[in-house]
Design an enzyme around this catalytic site. Structure first.
Site, PDB file in Angstrom:
ATOM      1  N   ARG A 166       0.844  -1.184   0.000  1.00 47.69           N
ATOM      2  CA  ARG A 166       0.000   0.000   0.000  1.00 47.69           C
ATOM      3  C   ARG A 166       0.889   1.247   0.000  1.00 47.69           C
ATOM      4  NH1 ARG A 166      -2.055  -3.541   4.038  1.00 47.69           N
ATOM      5  NH2 ARG A 166      -4.148  -4.339   3.575  1.00 47.69           N
ATOM      6  N   HIS A 261      -2.758   2.354  -5.685  1.00 45.93           N
ATOM      7  CA  HIS A 261      -3.552   1.172  -5.381  1.00 45.93           C
ATOM      8  C   HIS A 261      -3.824   0.365  -6.644  1.00 45.93           C
ATOM      9  CE1 HIS A 261      -5.212  -0.469  -1.706  1.00 45.93           C
ATOM     10  NE2 HIS A 261      -6.237  -0.939  -2.389  1.00 45.93           N
ATOM     11  N   ARG A 264      -1.126  -2.060  -7.042  1.00 44.34           N
ATOM     12  CA  ARG A 264      -1.352  -3.168  -6.101  1.00 44.34           C
ATOM     13  C   ARG A 264      -2.350  -4.164  -6.708  1.00 44.34           C
ATOM     14  NH1 ARG A 264      -1.394  -4.459  -0.503  1.00 44.34           N
ATOM     15  NH2 ARG A 264      -3.426  -4.946   0.389  1.00 44.34           N
ATOM     16  N   HIS A 287      -3.922  -8.970   3.503  1.00 44.56           N
ATOM     17  CA  HIS A 287      -5.362  -8.980   3.727  1.00 44.56           C
ATOM     18  C   HIS A 287      -5.690  -9.824   4.954  1.00 44.56           C
ATOM     19  CE1 HIS A 287      -6.382  -8.061  -0.766  1.00 44.56           C
ATOM     20  NE2 HIS A 287      -6.175  -6.957  -0.065  1.00 44.56           N
TER      21      HIS A 287
END
Length: 315
Positions: A166, A261, A264, A287
């Protein structure tokens, strides 16, 4: 020119205000959530506690499931997006669960609180060829332009796409977080949860070159041990990283205009397309739930379906 008036304090019952302050301290000190996340929780819970105060609930223990449902209905009537209502319902459930755990309430009315389901939108992402073109252009520009900032930008793009970190995690990286022998990065994610992510050879070469040949040029006596520095020598700002990514993608023919993002998302999608298993991708992305990672399987399944329909004689 007169000073702007101070914003009015929200009208909360004294017992609710004290409990909210305790909870926010818990989020910051014990759960180690970021200031931004704590502020978001505060705004959502103030909205709830103001509603309870209007209903004459002086203590949290007096709140009912009906009160919470009327609060969410009020949000919907005011035109709030489903995602905002869902977030506020989650904030209420977590808050009431904490209050019961610390003995402030005996029963938790938020256990049965439901929020509108969201239609899960597939994230925009880059094709592997777009990502390759973006990085090749950045490398060519650095070779032509020279200078520490160009080296930094190449390393930054390579690390974002190569590791899937991130933007806040990237900005928080320190020199001690690099393991050159194992070619990995130590990353502190949400809630300061630590994980180790691998880095590919091209990304590690770009990172090594930036640290060896570019970083010293931006260092000042006040510089932190951050890997990525801004032009004034401080830790690089997230807004600067976003500008770098947007600029790199604008120069890539046919690429969508994504931020960090988006890189990502691209990393996760390309890993799964290449045969990586879902659990490994979950661990690399940090996650907490496998369900969050599973959205990328929809992206890759859609692509497989299109390829099947184009190639199979009985599709």
């Amino acid at each position: 020119m007169p000073a702007a008036p101070e914003p009015a304090e929200p009208e909360l019952a004294d017992g609710c205000r004290e409990l909210l302050d305790r909870y926010l301290r818990h989020l910051g000190s014990e759960r180690q959530l970021s200031d931004h996340t704590v502020r978001a929780y505060r705004a959502d819970l103030i909205s709830l506690l103001e509603q309870l105060t209007r209903l004459g609930r002086d203590r949290l223990a007096e709140a009912t499931l009906g009160d919470l449902r009327s609060w969410l209905a009020r949000q919907q009537s005011a035109g709030q997006a489903r995602s905002s209502i869902q977030r506020r319902a989650t904030a209420a459930r977590v808050f009431f669960a904490w209050a019961r755990r610390v003995g402030e309430i005996e029963t938790d009315p938020a256990v049965s609180l439901r929020s509108p389901k969201l239609q899960r939108r597939l994230p925009d992402t880059l094709d592997a060829s777009d990502a390759q073109q973006m990085l090749e252009q950045a490398i060519a520009y650095a070779a032509e332009e020279g200078g520490p900032v160009a080296l930094r930008d190449v390393a930054l793009l390579e690390v974002l796409y190569g590791s899937g970190v991130r933007v806040a995690e990237l900005c928080g990286l320190d020199l001690t977080d690099v393991d050159a022998d194992r070619r990995t990065l130590r990353v502190f994610g949400k809630g300061r949860k630590e994980r180790t992510v691998p880095l590919g050879a091209p990304a590690f070469r770009a990172l090594d070159r930036w640290i060896a040949d570019g970083r010293d040029a931006l260092i000042t006596p006040a510089s932190p041990p951050a890997i990525f520095l801004g032009e004034r020598g401080g830790r690089i700002d997230q807004r600067v990283v976003r500008r770098i990514v947007h600029r790199a993608l604008r120069l890539t023919d046919g690429a969508p205009d994504l931020g960090p993002h988006g890189l990502r998302h691209a990393m996760a999608t390309h890993l799964l397309e290449g045969g990586a298993d879902l659990r490994s991708v979950q661990e690399m992305l940090g996650h907490a739930s496998l369900a969050t990672t599973q959205i990328y399987t929809h992206v890759t399944t859609d692509r497989l379906r299109r390829a099947y329909e184009q190639a199979h004689p009985r599709a």
